[in-house]
Design an enzyme around this catalytic site. Structure first.
Site, mmCIF file in Angstrom:
data_model
loop_
_atom_site.group_PDB
_atom_site.id
_atom_site.type_symbol
_atom_site.label_atom_id
_atom_site.label_comp_id
_atom_site.label_asym_id
_atom_site.label_seq_id
_atom_site.Cartn_x
_atom_site.Cartn_y
_atom_site.Cartn_z
ATOM 1 N N HIS A 305 0.821 -1.214 0.000
ATOM 2 C CA HIS A 305 0.000 0.000 0.000
ATOM 3 C C HIS A 305 0.854 1.262 0.000
ATOM 4 C CE1 HIS A 305 -4.253 0.908 0.020
ATOM 5 N NE2 HIS A 305 -4.002 1.987 0.742
ATOM 6 N N TYR A 340 -2.998 13.537 0.385
ATOM 7 C CA TYR A 340 -1.680 13.514 -0.261
ATOM 8 C C TYR A 340 -1.102 14.922 -0.414
ATOM 9 C CZ TYR A 340 -2.876 8.678 -1.162
ATOM 10 O OH TYR A 340 -3.225 7.362 -0.992
#
Length: 357
Positions: A305, A340
């Protein structure tokens, strides 16, 4: 209207009289009140700790997911001992009918069995909210993570609210506050080093695809040969999280490696198969990533991940619109993708540190 049926009980009868304007229906042989959200809340609050509320006749079932059938017969066929309590058959049947993803089934079954074995001498149906809280406090004292505790709550809710048809049973069960951890990200140089340190062409393709297409581990394992579109340079991800199909990017370098891999390994149906022709295992994928990262001398723990997180962050740093990244990752909301922006370093580099002025 909200109709209320119950076995003769003086306490319940007395509580029903306290509901807003209760009336008797001779046609349906039940007490009823007007159907409003406020009245529904009053019903559950009034009888909490007094009686179970079975809402099967009142609440509509959720839409069944359009997943492939899930085989959880392994749980039925386990060798059993008398000293351990196993998940009820009704629990397994409901998971199958709801077509929950296999990983979800495994988590729910494991967590619910831990719960019922915490109270080995009590009938499941008699356990109260206080006893459920006691079990959750037991998990907290064991320093279990918030995610672990939420999984336990979900597995317990599934039994009482879905299997037994008792909705809103957990109005007052407290959940841990949601943790807001930033995703771990590798640099492009570290990614290249991990790919370079894989053992063979198959492992190289696995690691490269996880990163270059931003795939979840389960999505990689579900890829069929026909999902690689080298003409349009896309990867077709089918029936992913929340039952959504999507397309993601296909790297030209990965296409070249995949052609070499195909000629050598000759997979039949799935893009990555085990020696017996079945779908490759998630555990093997994790081991491949860890082994390559160790050989690349990366000190941090690296998981499949993290490669997906790195893909999204590197796209953002290169100027890709957040909405496109959202689409490539298969996020339902840009709020999920926005995390992000907190780890992309290109914006930080533009800020002059006051100490350096």
């Amino acid at each position: 209207m909200i109709g209320l049926q119950f076995h003769p009980d003086k306490v319940i009868q007395a509580l029903i009289k306290e509901l807003p304007n209760p009336k008797w229906s001779a046609a349906f042989s039940m007490v009823y009140i007007i159907n409003t959200k406020e009245n529904l809340d009053i019903v559950f609050n009034k009888f909490r700790g007094i009686a179970w509320v079975n809402g099967n006749s009142f609440f509509k079932e959720k839409v069944i997911r359009d997943n492939e059938p899930v085989d959880i017969n392994w749980y039925r066929n386990r060798s059993k001992t008398t000293s351990y309590r196993y998940v009820p058959e009704t629990y397994l049947v409901k998971l199958e009918l709801k077509r929950y993803a296999l990983n979800t089934c495994k988590t729910y079954i494991s967590q619910f069995e831990k719960f019922i074995n915490h109270y080995p001498d009590k009938d499941i149906i008699t356990l109260s909210e206080q006893e459920i809280r006691g079990y959750l406090q037991h998990l907290i004292r064991q320093n279990k993570s918030n995610s672990y505790i939420n999984q336990a709550i979900n597995s317990i809710k599934f039994y009482y609210e879905v299997v037994m048809g008792m909705p809103n049973r957990f109005y007052s069960i407290e959940r841990p506050r949601k943790e807001q951890k930033l995703p771990q990200v590798l640099s492009k140089e570290e990614i290249r080093s991990i790919i370079a340190n894989t053992n063979n062409i198959k492992h190289r393709c696995i690691v490269s695809l996880l990163y270059s297409s931003g795939l979840r581990r389960s999505e990689l394992l579900d890829l069929k040969l026909t999902d690689i579109d080298s003409k349009r340079m896309l990867v077709h991800i089918r029936n992913a999280k929340n039952n959504k199909d999507r397309y993601s990017l296909l790297s030209e370098k990965v296409v070249k490696d995949l052609r070499i891999y195909y000629r050598q390994w000759k997979p039949k149906a799935y893009l990555f198969e085990s020696p017996n022709g079945m779908k490759y295992s998630g555990k093997s994928v994790g081991a491949i990533v860890v082994r390559a990262a160790t050989k690349a001398s990366i000190k941090r723990k690296v998981t499949p991940h993290i490669l997906r997180h790195s893909f999204a962050t590197h796209l953002l740093e290169s100027g890709t619109d957040l909405r496109y990244i959202q689409t490539l990752l298969g996020h339902s909301s840009t709020r999920t993708t926005e995390i992000y922006t907190q780890v992309a370093i290109n914006k930080f580099k533009a800020i002059k540190n006051p100490l350096d002025e």
